[in-house]
Design a protein around this motif. Structure first.
Motif, PDB file in Angstrom:
ATOM      1  N   ARG A 172       0.836  -1.204   0.000  1.00 14.11           N
ATOM      2  CA  ARG A 172       0.000   0.000   0.000  1.00 14.11           C
ATOM      3  C   ARG A 172       0.875   1.261   0.000  1.00 14.11           C
ATOM      4  O   ARG A 172       0.601   2.228  -0.713  1.00 14.11           O
ATOM      5  N   ALA A 173       1.929   1.242   0.826  1.00 16.16           N
ATOM      6  CA  ALA A 173       2.828   2.393   0.885  1.00 16.16           C
ATOM      7  C   ALA A 173       3.454   2.658  -0.481  1.00 16.16           C
ATOM      8  O   ALA A 173       3.594   3.813  -0.903  1.00 16.16           O
ATOM      9  N   ALA A 199       2.129   7.114   2.853  1.00 10.67           N
ATOM     10  CA  ALA A 199       3.243   6.185   2.640  1.00 10.67           C
ATOM     11  C   ALA A 199       4.224   6.245   3.810  1.00 10.67           C
ATOM     12  O   ALA A 199       4.704   5.208   4.292  1.00 10.67           O
ATOM     13  N   LYS A 200       4.504   7.453   4.268  1.00  9.00           N
ATOM     14  CA  LYS A 200       5.431   7.627   5.399  1.00  9.00           C
ATOM     15  C   LYS A 200       4.920   6.933   6.653  1.00  9.00           C
ATOM     16  O   LYS A 200       5.687   6.244   7.355  1.00  9.00           O
ATOM     17  N   PHE A 206       6.176  -0.109   9.663  1.00  7.87           N
ATOM     18  CA  PHE A 206       6.459  -1.501   9.308  1.00  7.87           C
ATOM     19  C   PHE A 206       7.890  -1.762   8.825  1.00  7.87           C
ATOM     20  O   PHE A 206       8.279  -2.918   8.688  1.00  7.87           O
ATOM     21  N   LEU A 207       8.667  -0.714   8.575  1.00  4.57           N
ATOM     22  CA  LEU A 207      10.029  -0.911   8.093  1.00  4.57           C
ATOM     23  C   LEU A 207      11.039  -0.531   9.161  1.00  4.57           C
ATOM     24  O   LEU A 207      10.788   0.330  10.000  1.00  4.57           O
ATOM     25  N   SER A 208      12.210  -1.145   9.109  1.00  4.24           N
ATOM     26  CA  SER A 208      13.271  -0.814  10.056  1.00  4.24           C
ATOM     27  C   SER A 208      13.811   0.583   9.751  1.00  4.24           C
ATOM     28  O   SER A 208      13.655   1.097   8.633  1.00  4.24           O
ATOM     29  N   GLU A 209      14.458   1.172  10.736  1.00  2.10           N
ATOM     30  CA  GLU A 209      14.927   2.551  10.586  1.00  2.10           C
ATOM     31  C   GLU A 209      15.951   2.704   9.468  1.00  2.10           C
ATOM     32  O   GLU A 209      16.059   3.770   8.860  1.00  2.10           O
ATOM     33  N   ARG A 214      12.404   4.206   3.658  1.00  3.36           N
ATOM     34  CA  ARG A 214      11.988   5.266   4.589  1.00  3.36           C
ATOM     35  C   ARG A 214      12.655   6.581   4.228  1.00  3.36           C
ATOM     36  O   ARG A 214      12.009   7.637   4.187  1.00  3.36           O
ATOM     37  N   SER A 215      13.953   6.548   3.963  1.00  4.84           N
ATOM     38  CA  SER A 215      14.647   7.788   3.602  1.00  4.84           C
ATOM     39  C   SER A 215      14.148   8.326   2.264  1.00  4.84           C
ATOM     40  O   SER A 215      14.059   9.547   2.070  1.00  4.84           O
ATOM     41  N   GLU A 216      13.797   7.432   1.334  1.00  5.41           N
ATOM     42  CA  GLU A 216      13.262   7.864   0.045  1.00  5.41           C
ATOM     43  C   GLU A 216      11.953   8.631   0.233  1.00  5.41           C
ATOM     44  O   GLU A 216      11.694   9.633  -0.452  1.00  5.41           O
TER      45      GLU A 216
END
Length: 231
Positions: A172-173, A199-200, A206-209, A214-216
């Protein structure tokens, strides 16, 4: 045994030769196998020989049509692979000579999944998104948004536990991020930012740091705010 040896050595040319011999043996015994031809096609694709890749993938599709029916999920899966064999880095993306062909491939596999799986299935959502991506790559962003919205509508109704190639919330993100880009391209910055915030939220949860996605997302948001003049 020879195939396994060539696979361990990553000798794709040798693998192609061996799988072609294997295909000949299968045909001699009246057991044409679509998967064998699809493997050959994939090997050609890995070698960036896209003409032969498409040739053998079409042979796989022809066999699958005869074995399972023209509108079977097996055929749809082979069409997925065929569409990817037009991503030739040596030629302009989706040049006009193949544009209609690729569009028809994407529409056909969507039609098959709609007929068999119905609209509210994660693989149908994926097919809608593939078509959205196709139109985006042709800079037809309104068409991309239209099909992307349907993909999102379906994905939002799918249970998080449904088996897929990645966790449903992460998918979904991805959809939110993709459609945000389409909106930003046509100047709808506010809509783009709203989707990027969605999305953020999912990626942060759900994602690791250290996951690059995540940075994208933060980079995409920064760009959206810059485009809107909100520094």
């Amino acid at each position: 045994e020879k195939i396994e040896t060539a696979r361990r050595k990553d000798n794709k040319i040798e693998l192609i030769m061996l799988y072609k011999k294997y295909a000949e043996i299968e045909e001699e015994y009246g057991k044409r196998n679509d998967l064998t031809y699809s493997i050959i096609a994939k090997l050609y694709k890995d070698l960036e020989d896209y003409i032969n890749a498409r040739l053998y993938q079409r042979k796989a599709i022809n066999i699958a049509e005869n074995k399972y029916g023209e509108n079977s999920l097996n055929v749809a899966s082979h069409l997925d692979a065929l569409a990817l064999m037009y991503f030739d880095p040596n030629n302009p993306f989706y040049n006009e000579n193949v544009y209609n062909e690729v569009e028809n491939i994407n529409k056909r596999k969507l039609s098959i999944r709609l007929d068999i799986l119905g609209k509210h299935d994660i693989d149908t959502s994926f097919s809608y998104n593939t078509l959205a991506g196709f139109y985006s790559n042709k800079e037809l962003y309104n068409e991309a948004i239209k099909f992307g919205e349907i993909a999102i509508e379906i994905a939002e109704e799918i249970d998080d536990g449904v088996e897929f190639f990645e966790p449903i919330p992460i998918y979904r993100a991805f959809l939110y991020s993709a459609i945000a880009g389409h909106h930003i391209q046509i100047g709808e910055i506010s809509k783009g930012k709203n989707y990027l915030q969605k999305a953020k939220s999912l990626r942060d949860k759900f994602l690791s740091e250290d996951d690059p996605r995540r940075s994208e997302t933060y980079e995409d948001l920064a760009y959206a705010y810059f485009k809107s003049g909100d520094f």
